[in-house]
Design a protein around this motif. Structure first.
Motif: not given
Length: 355
Positions: A260-270, A284-298
């Motif tokens: 909520r504080l930082d929607p672009a925080f890739a590690r928090a999604w992971h 739900l895990a796949v959704e969050d992992y996918s969000a993390a990957i979109s923010l930090a693909p490497q």
């Protein structure tokens, strides 16, 4: 052996010489070893005026953080110029590596001026041994998860400093006062203190992303959150430590707060994806992992984690795709595991490291 009286007289001068030599010449004297390379010293001074609604203590603390950031920039430029690290910083910044390496100390504090027209000058210094520092940088470059957090530290601190500097610049004079500005200065300094507490705990994060001494991490992060409840970094670390302690539902809530504080925080999604997987919610895990990957693909570990969620869902083709991508990013253990169980048997030309 016995000496008669004449013998003793005959040997007396020789014994005197021998005793003199023993007293004045070190036994088995060796040449001093050559001195190693002298440490490199980086130093920077920042002066911050204070007065009116900006206190001496707050000015001093902000100046120290500004000086440390300058040291990080200096060390980053030095790292980028090392031939041993040639090409290492083509795709990533050297600043997070420098931030992890810099152990800065205040070597000078000076207060100048009087009453409402004064200032604080802070000098920060760090010393690095060139060969050791290059080796440490090489190790850090193999820990992208840790560098991800150091980068997040720098980004948040810079945001706080920018707000502080803009607020200070808005004063018409050092003695100027405005409603609510003193409270804003105090809030920014508390945010910087929260970051300092958080950064001090980062050495407890292991290369595999697991925290050492999670109980200590929980206490530390609660202290950081007490200073600044709007800082997403300690909320994320608190959730990860509580997850390690088996407090999975609480951990998921902490990651909710971080996001909520930082929607672009890739590690928090992971991290939240991992709590969902533990709670038997692989979709739900796949959704969050996918969000993390979109923010930090490497980030190879994010691919591995999503592959594990696909394994639970028995989506083996998607799992193998993620494991192959992770292998291409340098993490092949999951692909090796899947191949030994005949999940991912089709070879790929690009996947040479896992053959």
């Amino acid at each position: 052996m016995f000496f008669t009286a004449p013998d003793r007289l005959q040997w007396a001068p020789h014994l005197a010489l021998l005793l003199f030599l023993l007293a004045h010449c070190p036994a088995h004297a060796q040449p001093a070893p050559p001195a190693g390379p002298a440490p490199l010293t980086f130093s920077h001074t920042v002066a911050q005026p204070y007065g009116g609604d900006l206190s001496e203590e707050n000015a001093h603390e902000a100046a120290a953080v500004l000086a440390r950031h300058a040291l990080v920039d200096m060390v980053a430029r030095w790292l980028a110029s090392r031939p041993q690290l040639d090409g290492a910083f083509e795709e990533i910044s050297a600043r997070p590596v420098a931030d992890a390496l810099v152990e800065a100390h205040i070597t000078g504090s000076e207060f100048f001026g009087y009453e409402d027209d004064a200032g604080a000058a802070v000098t920060m210094e760090t010393a690095l041994h060139p060969e050791k520092t290059v080796l440490q940088a090489t190790v850090l470059l193999s820990q992208p998860m840790l560098l991800h957090l150091y980068a997040a530290c720098l980004k948040r601190e810079q945001h706080i400093l920018n707000q502080f500097v803009a607020l200070a610049a808005a004063r018409r004079s050092p003695a100027d006062r405005a409603p609510g500005r003193e409270a804003a200065f105090n809030r920014h300094i508390r945010s910087l203190r929260s970051m300092r507490i958080y950064r001090q705990a980062l050495p407890l994060l292991q290369a595999d992303g697991v925290w050492q001494a999670p109980e200590t991490v929980v206490e530390t992060m609660r202290e950081a959150i007490d200073k600044d409840g709007l800082n997403p970094l300690p909320w994320n670390a608190l959730g990860e430590a509580r997850f390690q302690l088996g407090q999975t539902l609480e951990a998921a809530g902490d990651q909710d707060t971080a996001l909520r504080l930082d929607p672009a925080f890739a590690r928090a999604w992971h991290s939240r994806g991992t709590t969902y997987l533990k709670l038997h919610l692989p979709e739900l895990a796949v959704e969050d992992y996918s969000a993390a990957i979109s923010l930090a693909p490497q980030m190879a570990q994010f691919r591995q984690s999503r592959g594990a969620a696909y394994l639970v869902l028995k989506n083996f083709s998607a799992m193998c795709e993620d494991y192959r991508t992770a292998c291409g990013l340098g993490r092949c253990e999951s692909l090796h595991w899947a191949r030994t169980r005949n999940y991912c048997t089709a070879p790929r030309s690009a996947d040479t490291t896992a053959q």
